[in-house]
Design a protein around this motif. Structure first.
Motif, PDB file in Angstrom:
ATOM      1  N   VAL A 272       0.840  -1.205   0.000  1.00  0.00           N
ATOM      2  CA  VAL A 272       0.000   0.000   0.000  1.00  0.00           C
ATOM      3  C   VAL A 272       0.873   1.253   0.000  1.00  0.00           C
ATOM      4  O   VAL A 272       0.551   2.267  -0.640  1.00  0.00           O
ATOM      5  N   GLY A 273       1.982   1.202   0.696  1.00  0.00           N
ATOM      6  CA  GLY A 273       2.889   2.349   0.759  1.00  0.00           C
ATOM      7  C   GLY A 273       3.792   2.469  -0.444  1.00  0.00           C
ATOM      8  O   GLY A 273       4.570   3.422  -0.541  1.00  0.00           O
ATOM      9  N   GLY A 274       3.708   1.509  -1.363  1.00  0.00           N
ATOM     10  CA  GLY A 274       4.532   1.550  -2.563  1.00  0.00           C
ATOM     11  C   GLY A 274       5.884   0.894  -2.366  1.00  0.00           C
ATOM     12  O   GLY A 274       6.236   0.465  -1.262  1.00  0.00           O
ATOM     13  N   LEU A 275       6.655   0.826  -3.450  1.00  0.00           N
ATOM     14  CA  LEU A 275       7.992   0.256  -3.369  1.00  0.00           C
ATOM     15  C   LEU A 275       8.939   1.306  -2.790  1.00  0.00           C
ATOM     16  O   LEU A 275       8.968   2.444  -3.260  1.00  0.00           O
ATOM     17  N   PRO A 276       9.718   0.950  -1.786  1.00  0.00           N
ATOM     18  CA  PRO A 276      10.663   1.920  -1.221  1.00  0.00           C
ATOM     19  C   PRO A 276      11.734   2.285  -2.243  1.00  0.00           C
ATOM     20  O   PRO A 276      12.216   1.435  -2.999  1.00  0.00           O
ATOM     21  N   MET A 277      12.097   3.543  -2.261  1.00  0.00           N
ATOM     22  CA  MET A 277      13.009   4.060  -3.285  1.00  0.00           C
ATOM     23  C   MET A 277      14.394   3.417  -3.222  1.00  0.00           C
ATOM     24  O   MET A 277      14.963   3.037  -4.257  1.00  0.00           O
ATOM     25  N   LEU A 278      14.949   3.280  -2.035  1.00  0.00           N
ATOM     26  CA  LEU A 278      16.337   2.861  -1.890  1.00  0.00           C
ATOM     27  C   LEU A 278      16.632   1.479  -2.481  1.00  0.00           C
ATOM     28  O   LEU A 278      17.540   1.341  -3.304  1.00  0.00           O
TER      29      LEU A 278
ATOM     30  N   VAL B  42      15.038  -0.189  -4.715  1.00  0.00           N
ATOM     31  CA  VAL B  42      14.810  -0.171  -6.165  1.00  0.00           C
ATOM     32  C   VAL B  42      16.019   0.437  -6.871  1.00  0.00           C
ATOM     33  O   VAL B  42      16.511  -0.096  -7.871  1.00  0.00           O
ATOM     34  N   ILE B  43      16.521   1.548  -6.352  1.00  0.00           N
ATOM     35  CA  ILE B  43      17.679   2.212  -6.944  1.00  0.00           C
ATOM     36  C   ILE B  43      18.908   1.307  -6.913  1.00  0.00           C
ATOM     37  O   ILE B  43      19.647   1.184  -7.896  1.00  0.00           O
ATOM     38  N   ILE B  44      19.125   0.648  -5.778  1.00  0.00           N
ATOM     39  CA  ILE B  44      20.299  -0.215  -5.638  1.00  0.00           C
ATOM     40  C   ILE B  44      20.223  -1.406  -6.584  1.00  0.00           C
ATOM     41  O   ILE B  44      21.201  -1.741  -7.259  1.00  0.00           O
ATOM     42  N   ALA B  45      19.059  -2.042  -6.659  1.00  0.00           N
ATOM     43  CA  ALA B  45      18.921  -3.260  -7.457  1.00  0.00           C
ATOM     44  C   ALA B  45      18.972  -2.987  -8.957  1.00  0.00           C
ATOM     45  O   ALA B  45      19.580  -3.745  -9.720  1.00  0.00           O
ATOM     46  N   ILE B  46      18.352  -1.911  -9.404  1.00  0.00           N
ATOM     47  CA  ILE B  46      18.177  -1.707 -10.847  1.00  0.00           C
ATOM     48  C   ILE B  46      19.169  -0.698 -11.426  1.00  0.00           C
ATOM     49  O   ILE B  46      19.397  -0.692 -12.636  1.00  0.00           O
ATOM     50  N   TYR B  47      19.800   0.122 -10.594  1.00  0.00           N
ATOM     51  CA  TYR B  47      20.777   1.070 -11.142  1.00  0.00           C
ATOM     52  C   TYR B  47      22.200   0.799 -10.638  1.00  0.00           C
ATOM     53  O   TYR B  47      23.122   0.650 -11.424  1.00  0.00           O
TER      54      TYR B  47
ATOM     55  N   ALA C 123      14.362  -9.288  -4.598  1.00  0.00           N
ATOM     56  CA  ALA C 123      13.415  -9.634  -5.660  1.00  0.00           C
ATOM     57  C   ALA C 123      13.764  -8.934  -6.965  1.00  0.00           C
ATOM     58  O   ALA C 123      13.540  -9.471  -8.063  1.00  0.00           O
ATOM     59  N   LEU C 124      14.336  -7.716  -6.870  1.00  0.00           N
ATOM     60  CA  LEU C 124      14.644  -6.934  -8.068  1.00  0.00           C
ATOM     61  C   LEU C 124      16.072  -7.153  -8.573  1.00  0.00           C
ATOM     62  O   LEU C 124      16.390  -6.756  -9.705  1.00  0.00           O
ATOM     63  N   LEU C 125      16.931  -7.763  -7.780  1.00  0.00           N
ATOM     64  CA  LEU C 125      18.309  -7.977  -8.213  1.00  0.00           C
ATOM     65  C   LEU C 125      18.417  -8.772  -9.523  1.00  0.00           C
ATOM     66  O   LEU C 125      19.257  -8.428 -10.379  1.00  0.00           O
ATOM     67  N   PRO C 126      17.611  -9.832  -9.728  1.00  0.00           N
ATOM     68  CA  PRO C 126      17.689 -10.539 -11.024  1.00  0.00           C
ATOM     69  C   PRO C 126      17.389  -9.622 -12.207  1.00  0.00           C
ATOM     70  O   PRO C 126      18.007  -9.751 -13.269  1.00  0.00           O
ATOM     71  N   PHE C 127      16.455  -8.688 -12.031  1.00  0.00           N
ATOM     72  CA  PHE C 127      16.150  -7.746 -13.111  1.00  0.00           C
ATOM     73  C   PHE C 127      17.334  -6.796 -13.340  1.00  0.00           C
ATOM     74  O   PHE C 127      17.646  -6.441 -14.479  1.00  0.00           O
TER      75      PHE C 127
END
Length: 444
Positions: free
Chosen positions: A188-194, A196-201, A406-410
């Protein structure tokens, strides 16, 4: 706030800039992410002081790494790889390092003088923009960031992915929810920014930079004859002034400000020297042109954020989000006093960075005795700790770690792509929603 109170933060920013400038793939964005839990404790002015110290120092130190090891800390250091490293191999490493350092120093001060002269006009610009128009400009910035890459279509696709990742959760502006799977309390609060940034950038950048081999330390002398080097630099003052002007205006290019500043000025100077039949690889003037424009652009790209509250590079977008959480809104708080304080900070930072990037360059170079893969592994472990600490502040450390892994594979699959458009749009997604809703209301 007295400058004395900001000195510890400035010194920390300079130290972080030294490390960020030397390690390939780190840079300003990764450094901000590593310092994220600590940055949340700072107020707006302290954040700005740290960011300016970090960003300015990184530009200085990146040229040393590029000159001595032919390793670009940032894409803006690529000219130093070609010209600076060629000079180093020819036994002119000291001259290359001093030229880059003094050029960065002088370029920063010339730009500061230009800004003070234009300040009455800059100060009034913010009153021409309302929130709605700022949002439209922000959309244009996002589009330009995509267009500026080598593969615009792929970048636009990644930007769309970034928007939908940011859309996950329930919006405060209209209470609409997206992909919350039955209003899951974490989603509900959304994906935390930190995470996401670490995994995908950051993770893909660490994978890319691990290919560099920096253990071959070339034991060539780096001579530092102060007066001789200074005289040689002053003989090329026309190049310095020209490069400052080019760097200042090119620095406003969204997404790639310092990269465009350095490479455009470098290309122009190289063309001029070829026309004069003076150019050969290891050209001092071309190197100075790139590094002078680099620091000039590093400052000018800050102006849209300071004056209008519009970030034009991803690291500024991250800084904006952190500052907003502290109640500091760029643009609305921009005054002459703030600008004067910023000018004093720049003077201190540039003086310290000049000393580190020139007289002490040879000693700092020994940081490269540590293999890049080892450094990157340590950075990644530290980032996991940062995610945990950031999540713990909201009693959601498990959720933060789940999102990260969860986002590291992406992130691994995207390691060969430029994911800046995705991250930039993800960070500003909420602001993009505001403009979408307002446009919808206007059309009705």
């Amino acid at each position: 706030m007295l400058i004395v109170e900001l000195l510890p933060i400035i010194l920390l920013g300079v130290m972080a800039g030294v490390i960020a400038g030397f390690i390939p793939g780190v840079g300003v964005f990764v450094s901000l992410t590593l310092a994220y839990p600590w940055l949340l404790q700072l107020n707006g002015i302290e954040l700005l002081a740290f960011y300016v110290a970090l960003g300015s120092t990184t530009q200085y130190i990146g040229s040393i790494s590029a000159t001595v090891f032919a390793i670009p800390g940032e894409t803006s250091s690529l000219p130093a790889v070609k010209e600076g490293d060629a000079m180093f191999l020819n036994g002119q490493g000291g001259l290359a390092i001093s030229g880059a350092a003094i050029g960065s120093f002088v370029g920063s001060f010339l730009v500061l003088g230009v800004c003070f002269a234009l300040f009455p006009f800059l100060e009034n610009v913010q009153f021409l923009y309302n929130t709605f128009l700022q949002a439209i400009i922000l959309v244009c910035v996002a589009i330009l960031i995509c267009v500026a890459t080598d593969h615009p279509f792929k970048s636009f696709s990644l930007a769309v992915v970034g928007y939908f990742l940011g859309l996950i959760g329930c919006r405060n502006i209209d209470n609409q929810c997206f992909a919350t799977f039955g209003d899951h309390p974490d989603l509900v609060g959304g994906l935390p920014m930190l995470p996401v940034i670490i995994a995908i950038y950051i993770f893909p950048k660490l994978l890319q930079s691990s290919n560099f081999d920096n253990t071959n330390f070339l034991d060539k002398p780096i001579e530092n004859n102060f007066f001789e080097h200074l005289r040689y630099f002053l003989d090329n003052w026309v190049t310095v002034v020209r490069s400052t002007i080019v760097g200042f205006f090119a620095g406003f290019t969204p997404g790639v400000s310092t990269t465009i500043s350095a490479n455009l000025s470098y290309t122009l100077e190289k063309f001029i020297q070829k026309r004069k039949k003076l150019y050969k690889e290891g050209d001092y003037r071309s190197l100075v042109a790139a590094e002078t424009a680099n620091n000039a652009g590093a400052f000018s790209c800050l102006l849209p954020l300071l004056i209008l509250g519009i970030p034009i590079v991803p690291s500024e977008a991250l800084l904006y989000e952190i500052a907003s959480a502290k109640g500091f809104i760029f643009g609305e708080t921009f005054t002459l006093e703030t600008f004067k304080l910023l000018a004093i900070i720049l003077v201190i930072v540039n003086f310290l960075a000049l000393c580190i990037a020139w007289p002490f360059a040879k000693h700092v170079c020994w940081l490269h005795k540590i293999p890049v893969k080892t450094l990157n592994a340590l950075i990644f472990i530290a980032l996991i700790g940062v995610v945990y600490m950031a999540g713990a502040k909201f009693y959601s450390q498990e959720y933060y770690l789940i999102v990260l892994f969860a986002l590291l594979p992406f992130g691994y699959l995207l390691r060969k792509y430029n994911t800046l458009p995705l991250i930039f749009v993800f960070v500003i997604q909420t602001r993009l929603d505001v403009i979408a809703i307002r446009v919808g209301d206007f059309l009705q």
